[in-house]
Design an enzyme around this catalytic site. Structure first.
Site, PDB file in Angstrom:
ATOM      1  N   GLU A   1       0.702   5.148  -2.736  1.00  0.00           N
ATOM      2  CA  GLU A   1       2.071   4.724  -3.030  1.00  0.00           C
ATOM      3  C   GLU A   1       2.401   5.138  -4.464  1.00  0.00           C
ATOM      4  O   GLU A   1       1.605   4.883  -5.372  1.00  0.00           O
ATOM      5  CB  GLU A   1       2.227   3.214  -2.885  1.00  0.00           C
TER       6      GLU A   1
ATOM      7  N   GLY B   1      -1.611  -3.212  -9.992  1.00  0.00           N
ATOM      8  CA  GLY B   1      -2.390  -4.437  -9.849  1.00  0.00           C
ATOM      9  C   GLY B   1      -3.227  -4.401  -8.585  1.00  0.00           C
ATOM     10  O   GLY B   1      -4.395  -4.781  -8.577  1.00  0.00           O
ATOM     11  N   ALA B   2      -2.614  -3.923  -7.503  1.00  0.00           N
ATOM     12  CA  ALA B   2      -3.311  -3.848  -6.212  1.00  0.00           C
ATOM     13  C   ALA B   2      -2.421  -3.075  -5.255  1.00  0.00           C
ATOM     14  O   ALA B   2      -1.260  -2.799  -5.549  1.00  0.00           O
ATOM     15  CB  ALA B   2      -3.597  -5.243  -5.674  1.00  0.00           C
TER      16      ALA B   2
ATOM     17  N   GLU C   1      -1.411  -2.648  -0.932  1.00  0.00           N
ATOM     18  CA  GLU C   1      -1.468  -3.347   0.355  1.00  0.00           C
ATOM     19  C   GLU C   1      -1.819  -2.448   1.525  1.00  0.00           C
ATOM     20  O   GLU C   1      -1.485  -2.764   2.666  1.00  0.00           O
ATOM     21  CB  GLU C   1      -0.113  -4.021   0.626  1.00  0.00           C
ATOM     22  N   ASN C   2      -2.509  -1.326   1.316  1.00  0.00           N
ATOM     23  CA  ASN C   2      -2.876  -0.435   2.416  1.00  0.00           C
ATOM     24  C   ASN C   2      -3.323  -1.245   3.630  1.00  0.00           C
ATOM     25  O   ASN C   2      -4.117  -2.164   3.508  1.00  0.00           O
ATOM     26  CB  ASN C   2      -4.030   0.487   2.015  1.00  0.00           C
TER      27      ASN C   2
ATOM     28  N   GLU D   1      -0.479  -9.141  -1.812  1.00  0.00           N
ATOM     29  CA  GLU D   1      -0.885  -7.985  -1.000  1.00  0.00           C
ATOM     30  C   GLU D   1      -1.094  -8.378   0.461  1.00  0.00           C
ATOM     31  O   GLU D   1      -0.761  -7.618   1.367  1.00  0.00           O
ATOM     32  CB  GLU D   1      -2.147  -7.330  -1.576  1.00  0.00           C
TER      33      GLU D   1
ATOM     34  N   HIS E   1       2.215  -8.663   2.260  1.00  0.00           N
ATOM     35  CA  HIS E   1       2.792  -7.359   2.594  1.00  0.00           C
ATOM     36  C   HIS E   1       2.464  -6.938   4.029  1.00  0.00           C
ATOM     37  O   HIS E   1       3.138  -6.056   4.565  1.00  0.00           O
ATOM     38  CB  HIS E   1       2.262  -6.291   1.640  1.00  0.00           C
TER      39      HIS E   1
END
Length: 868
Positions: A120, A260-261, A263-264, A297, A300
């Site tokens: 992303e 930060g992270a 969400e894959n 995450e 998401h």
């Protein structure tokens, strides 16, 4: 000279000429020459025999159509065009990558000894040639092949379906994700980790395996993340009715990560900052941050993954909504008032500043040059406030009805912000046409309120005017639909029921016009209004409160946020007054009544400790700067310090009593214990300015049994410039120099150090064994804290702070443009400063713009700032 990067416009959106329904990926991992085979099932959607694919920095090894070598293609800037194609076909592309050389941390790269991806917004095009856009959703099958000893764990999206051994000590694992997704949600990780495993049973009885992968030796720091994940899954089922949909959910913590992270789908890649924690290494703030980001995450999975964005201009559709959801999660699990205060601080400080800067944009922007520049406080935090306004207008029940309809309509598709509004309207039978302006209009509205009391008629009138100043991107502004939450109080502190036309009315007023009056009946005495309760809209409030009214609200307001807000408004009045006094050569001070009002807060036996700590926290320098057209950096800093010193002197006994009474022998992370530590350490931050400060801070550092108290002592020594500062800093560095994540707290203190020689110290610190400019966390901690949290020295009148920023940005431009783009923001607000500082900042920006290889990320921001 290279052609300037071109802007993309939301109005130019066109659906794709082709789509990809299924893709099979095979990764043969090697440090400098990874081979990626991508086999895609392609369908033509429009009359076009040419397929244009995105690609960046790839070596094309082969291209086949329906298993036949295909030569009718051309490599173009930014991708690949394939010509004379049939309506439906199988496309096979083989590319070669160099993960080790990928310092931009987009696409496939090495983080320490592990491979990982970040796709992303547009990172997948660094892996293979593809339709790298969010409205192309495909089912992914991924096979990862690597050396078994070095990379025993081979992870990707979905469920693990097959695995096996190969010759030469290599092995493979195949993953299948049954849920169609855009390329930005693809993930791959390969490495050798410690793994924490657990199980979760969903409300429908499905068993889900939970796995958290961390670097070797860090397993004891993963437990809180697992607890937070389980709490997130349970909360999302109970509050929103959303259940997890795969057999496994994995989190991997990596040290090198731009965000930060991420969400894959089914495989979340996290910055280790938001996974690793125990009492020795993490503060309470870290624990709460992990809880919030794990929740974000995970949430998401439905708001972002199952329903994704049609295009990147719709980013707030998933991010604003999911920030609202993670804020509600944190509020339901912890203190709602404290969480709300912290959220509002972000809006009133850095987000309002963004609204007033050359980068001002609506939550759904109209144009962009570099998609990574969309990841802003406006899109995320202001976006979440827009979602919160739906909740305020419709209530929990109406909001949930809208959410269910939205997901029912758009599950498995790429949606728009308009789709979300429509679902809210249709589910509740309301017209939100005017409310839509929040998506299109930039800037911060100002709401001016006047009041009139008619004793004879027993009516009370609020006259509400709204206006939004012109912004860099928009000159003309329209009246917005602003939910305006009010409450009226009698002199005895009782709530006065709101009545209009003989009927009870709700607390939330619908402000929809440039000027509007609201008349309340049956008001038997002059009331005291509590306005914009819960910060019911992201606006600036102007109302001429008296000191007496504000101190009244600090005591009697039934809404805790309103109490805190009254205290902030009282401080704001005297901060403004004192800035003027300092500019006139006078001394800054608070009147006795104001000090007494805060004494009353300190002595309260009914308020939660965590809330008292928030009440005692002064507005930040950045927030105060936002109140002024032209910022007097030195005067603001002088006033904030003077107020802190005065409160510490006049409330020394009260702070001392709090400090000694709230000591906790055992460390726990329940919210009551966190609140008590917050108040005790707030008291220490004031006591640091008293005669006993140095000894108290030294003693706390020596006796601390947790990182929260350790860092609180060091922060107090840092801000008050105590004699013990250097000793504490040296001791901490000796203990933790082997652990970059723990050292980030130390780097942040070095960056925010108010000492006169701070730049010299920062430059020395850049040679510390734990520091690397290539690591985003290290850079943000040291350099970012100087640029954002050390205003006096960053804005030094000799320009040394700006020159340092320019040097770092020029270096990062080629190493990691995303990090550079985030660090440049303080320089973009040059219009807020005096002419001398403006010319110094402009010189640095001009130097940046003149670079031959200036990245799109920086070009866009620097150009806008110079144009302004």
């Amino acid at each position: 000279m290279a052609q300037a990067p071109q802007a993309k416009y939301r109005k130019d959106y066109q659906s794709p000429s082709h789509t990809i329904t299924d893709i099979e990926l095979i990764f043969e991992l090697h440090d400098t020459a990874t081979l990626v085979t991508a086999v895609s099932q392609v369908q033509q959607l429009k009359e076009s025999t040419t397929l244009a694919l995105d690609g960046d920095g790839l070596t094309l090894k082969s291209l086949r159509i329906d298993q036949q070598q295909w030569t009718d293609y051309e490599l173009v800037e930014g991708g690949l065009k394939i010509h004379n194609l049939p309506n439906m076909f199988t496309l096979e592309i083989v590319t070669e990558l160099n993960p080790e050389a990928n310092t931009a941390l987009e696409g496939l790269y090495k983080s320490g000894g592990a491979y990982c991806t970040q796709c992303e917004a547009e990172g997948f095009r660094r892996i293979t040639y593809y339709l790298d856009r969010p409205d192309v959703l495909a089912k992914y099958t991924t096979t990862v092949i690597a050396d078994k000893v070095q990379y025993p764990f081979l992870l990707s999206n979905g469920n693990r379906v097959e695995q096996g051994e190969l010759d030469n000590g290599r092995h493979w694992v195949k993953w299948f994700d049954p849920h169609p997704k855009p390329a930005y949600l693809f993930a791959l990780v390969a490495g050798d980790f410690d793994v924490l495993t657990d199980q979760y049973t969903t409300k429908s009885g499905r068993n889900v395996t939970l796995e958290i992968f961390v670097d070797k030796g860090n397993l004891d720091r993963a437990n809180h993340a697992m607890v937070s994940l389980i709490n997130s899954m349970k909360w999302d089922e109970e509050r929103f009715g959303f259940e997890y949909d795969l057999d496994i959910y994995m989190i991997v913590a990596v040290d090198f990560f731009n965000m930060g992270a991420m969400e894959n789908k089914g495989l979340n890649v996290f910055n280790s900052k938001f996974v690793l924690a125990n009492e020795k290494t993490a503060t309470d703030t870290d624990y709460l941050g992990i809880e919030a980001v794990i929740g974000h995450e995970y949430f998401h999975n439905w708001t972002g993954n199952r329903v994704t964005c049609r295009d990147w201009f719709q980013l707030s559709l998933k991010e604003g909504l999911t920030v609202f959801r993670d804020q509600e999660f944190s509020s339901d699990l912890g203190s709602r008032a404290v969480n709300r205060i912290n959220n509002v601080r972000i809006i009133r400080g850095p987000q309002f500043a963004e609204d007033a800067s050359p980068m001002s944009h609506p939550i759904r922007p109209d144009k962009v040059i570099e998609m990574n520049n969309f990841y802003t406080l406006t899109v995320y935090e202001k976006g979440s406030e827009v979602i919160r306004m739906y909740h305020t207008l419709l209530g929990e029940e109406g909001f949930q009805k809208g959410m269910q309809l939205y997901v029912e309509r758009h599950d498995g598709t790429a949606a728009t912000c308009e789709d979300f509004v429509k679902a809210m309207e249709d589910a509740n039978g309301v017209d939100l046409q005017q409310f839509r302006l929040w998506y299109n209009q930039s800037g911060t509205p100002t709401v001016k309120v006047a009041s009139e009391y008619n004793e004879q008629a027993q009516t009370y009138t609020l006259i509400v005017e709204q206006s939004t100043e012109s912004t860099h991107d928009q000159k003309e502004k329209q009246a917005l639909h602003i939910p305006f939450d009010v409450e009226l109080y009698s002199a005895a502190g009782d709530v006065i029921e709101l009545q209009c036309n003989g009927e009870k009315v709700a607390n939330v007023l619908n402000v929809t016009q440039a000027k509007q009056s609201f008349v309340f009946e049956g008001v038997t005495e002059q009331p005291i209004p509590s306005l914009l309760r819960e910060f019911s809209a992201p606006v600036k409030l102007e109302y001429d409160y008296s000191d007496k009214e504000l101190t009244f609200l600090m005591v009697y307001a039934q809404n805790e946020f309103a109490r805190w807000d009254a205290g902030q408004m009282l401080l704001a009045k005297y901060i403004r007054t004192n800035v003027e006094a300092v500019q006139a050569g006078k001394v800054a001070s608070l009147p006795a009544e104001v000090v007494d009002a805060f004494r009353g807060v300190v002595l309260s036996e009914v308020l939660e400790p965590a809330f008292i700590a928030e009440m005692l926290s002064l507005p930040s320098h950045n927030e105060v700067s936002g109140w002024y057209k032209t910022v007097d950096v030195d005067a603001i800093a002088q006033v904030l310090k003077a107020i802190k010193i005065q409160l510490s002197a006049e409330l020394q006994d009260e702070f001392g009593a709090i400090y000694h009474s709230l000591n906790q022998a055992e460390y726990t992370i329940d919210h009551d214990a966190i609140g008590k530590r917050a108040l005790r350490n707030t008291a220490l931050s004031f006591l640091a300015y008293t005669e006993q400060g140095n000894e108290l801070v030294k003693s706390q550092y020596a006796q601390a049994n947790n990182m929260t108290d350790t860092i609180a002592a060091m922060a107090a020594a840092n801000q008050a410039q105590l004699a013990c500062r250097e000793t504490l800093m040296a001791d901490y560095s000796d203990k933790w120099k082997h652990d970059g994540l723990v050292m980030d707290k130390w780097f942040a203190l070095q960056g925010s150090n108010p000492a006169g020689n701070v730049l010299e110290v920062i430059k020395q610190t850049m040679h510390h064994e734990a520091f690397s400019l290539k690591n985003p966390n290290r850079t943000r901690s040291l350099v970012g804290s100087f640029l954002n949290m050390n205003p006096v020295h960053f804005h030094a009148i000799d320009g040394s702070g700006y020159q340092f920023a320019g040097e770092i940005l020029r270096e990062l431009n080629s190493v990691n443009p995303q990090v550079a783009s985030r660090l440049v923001d303080p320089l973009l607000k040059l219009g807020k400063y005096d002419q001398q500082r403006q010319s110094l900042i402009r010189a640095e920006l001009e130097q940046l713009k003149a670079m031959d290889n200036l990245a799109k990320d920086l070009f866009e921001k620097v150009s806008k700032a110079l144009e302004s």
